[in-house]
Design an enzyme around this catalytic site. Sequence first.
Site, short mmCIF file in Angstrom:
data_model
loop_
_atom_site.label_atom_id
_atom_site.label_comp_id
_atom_site.label_asym_id
_atom_site.label_seq_id
_atom_site.Cartn_x
_atom_site.Cartn_y
_atom_site.Cartn_z
N ASP A 28 1.06 -1.11 0.01
CA ASP A 28 0.07 0.12 0.10
C ASP A 28 0.88 1.25 -0.11
O ASP A 28 2.07 1.10 0.19
CB ASP A 28 -0.95 0.08 1.10
CG ASP A 28 -0.13 -0.41 2.69
OD1 ASP A 28 0.78 -0.39 2.67
OD2 ASP A 28 -0.94 -0.82 3.38
N HIS B 83 -6.94 -4.13 10.28
CA HIS B 83 -6.79 -4.16 8.98
C HIS B 83 -5.51 -4.71 8.50
O HIS B 83 -4.58 -5.11 9.45
CB HIS B 83 -6.81 -2.69 8.56
CG HIS B 83 -5.80 -1.68 8.92
ND1 HIS B 83 -5.60 -0.36 9.36
CD2 HIS B 83 -4.23 -2.12 8.99
CE1 HIS B 83 -4.46 0.07 9.62
NE2 HIS B 83 -3.44 -1.15 9.36
N ASN C 178 -7.31 -2.16 14.31
CA ASN C 178 -8.75 -2.47 14.11
C ASN C 178 -8.71 -3.82 13.36
O ASN C 178 -9.86 -3.96 12.56
CB ASN C 178 -9.26 -1.32 13.39
CG ASN C 178 -8.78 -0.92 12.13
OD1 ASN C 178 -7.69 -1.64 11.62
ND2 ASN C 178 -9.03 0.11 11.37
N GLU D 89 -9.77 -1.78 5.48
CA GLU D 89 -10.29 -1.35 6.90
C GLU D 89 -11.53 -2.08 6.78
O GLU D 89 -12.00 -2.66 5.91
CB GLU D 89 -10.50 0.21 6.70
CG GLU D 89 -9.41 1.17 6.55
CD GLU D 89 -8.66 1.22 7.72
OE1 GLU D 89 -8.31 0.24 8.26
OE2 GLU D 89 -7.87 2.30 7.96
C1 F6R Z 1 1.53 -1.21 6.07
C2 F6R Z 1 0.29 -1.87 6.32
C3 F6R Z 1 -0.48 -1.96 7.74
C4 F6R Z 1 0.40 -2.09 8.71
C5 F6R Z 1 -0.51 -2.00 10.08
C6 F6R Z 1 0.33 -2.10 11.41
O1 F6R Z 1 2.07 -1.47 4.74
O2 F6R Z 1 0.09 -2.76 5.54
O3 F6R Z 1 -1.49 -2.77 7.54
O4 F6R Z 1 0.84 -3.38 8.66
O5 F6R Z 1 -1.00 -0.81 10.05
O6 F6R Z 1 1.30 -1.05 11.45
P1 F6R Z 1 2.36 -0.94 12.40
O7 F6R Z 1 3.25 -2.23 12.26
O8 F6R Z 1 2.97 0.37 12.42
O9 F6R Z 1 1.69 -1.30 13.87
#
Ligand code: F6R
Length: 239
Positions: free
Chosen positions: A67, A136, A134, A141
């Site tokens: 992403d 995701h 959450n 989301e």
């Molecule tokens: C980032 C991504 C997100 C993160 C998630 C956890 O490329 O795909 O899904 O993996 O937001 O983020 P952290 O590791 O910062 O808690």
Amino acid sequence: MKKIVLDTYQDVCCAAADIYAAQLKTKPNSVLGLATGSTPIGLYEELARRYEAKEIDFSKARSFNLDEYYPIEKSHQQSYDYFMHDNFFSKVNLSKHDIPNGEAKDAIAECKRYDEEIAAAGGIDLMLLGIGHNGHIGFNEPSVSYSMGTYLTELTESSITANARFFGKNEVQPTRALTMGIGEIFRSRQIVLIISGEGKAPIAKKLLEGVIHTDVPACFLLLHPNTTVFLDKAAASLC
Ligand code: F6R
């Protein structure tokens, strides 16, 4: 879904790096799916260390990131493009890497391009994921319906708040992103999900209780035939 609990974050990163090493040994021209955020940083450090030690070689591999914020300039320090160069691409010999283009004028055309590139590469062999508080994965989301391919999505308040820590007080934080869809992630032949820290313990518990909550996107991974979840003790503390 295979669950592996290890003592520390460092142990988790080493175990995940072992999977990368095995994958590249079996198939040097593997297609790797990569993630950003704080969770994979230790894994990228470990992979860079192994590359320095000549234990792993990315020269024939290529990668696709999950992403990118939209819109965002690649030179912005919080763009995922910048993050990947800073934390990984500048440290290993992985020259063929692709990230959804946050500078694209036409987001829909960019999503189409991205899906076509992934398909032309033969799909993703090994996908790396983190998880949001959450539930995701990528920027899929919680929702009532999920996209198959890459798409432009609105971030939830939960994700915007979680990522606000990376943005300066006067910086405008993007509220949209380009992300691989659940279908694209699911088509990966192997998936590694890393969960670290006690802050992620509630979502880890919800994922691993083995019930498909459709408002927890990561729960779709329960149906995937080759997914391993690595947790450190803190993240597994409620499981
Ligand atoms: C980032 C991504 C997100 C993160 C998630 C956890 O490329 O795909 O899904 O993996 O937001 O983020 P952290 O590791 O910062 O808690």
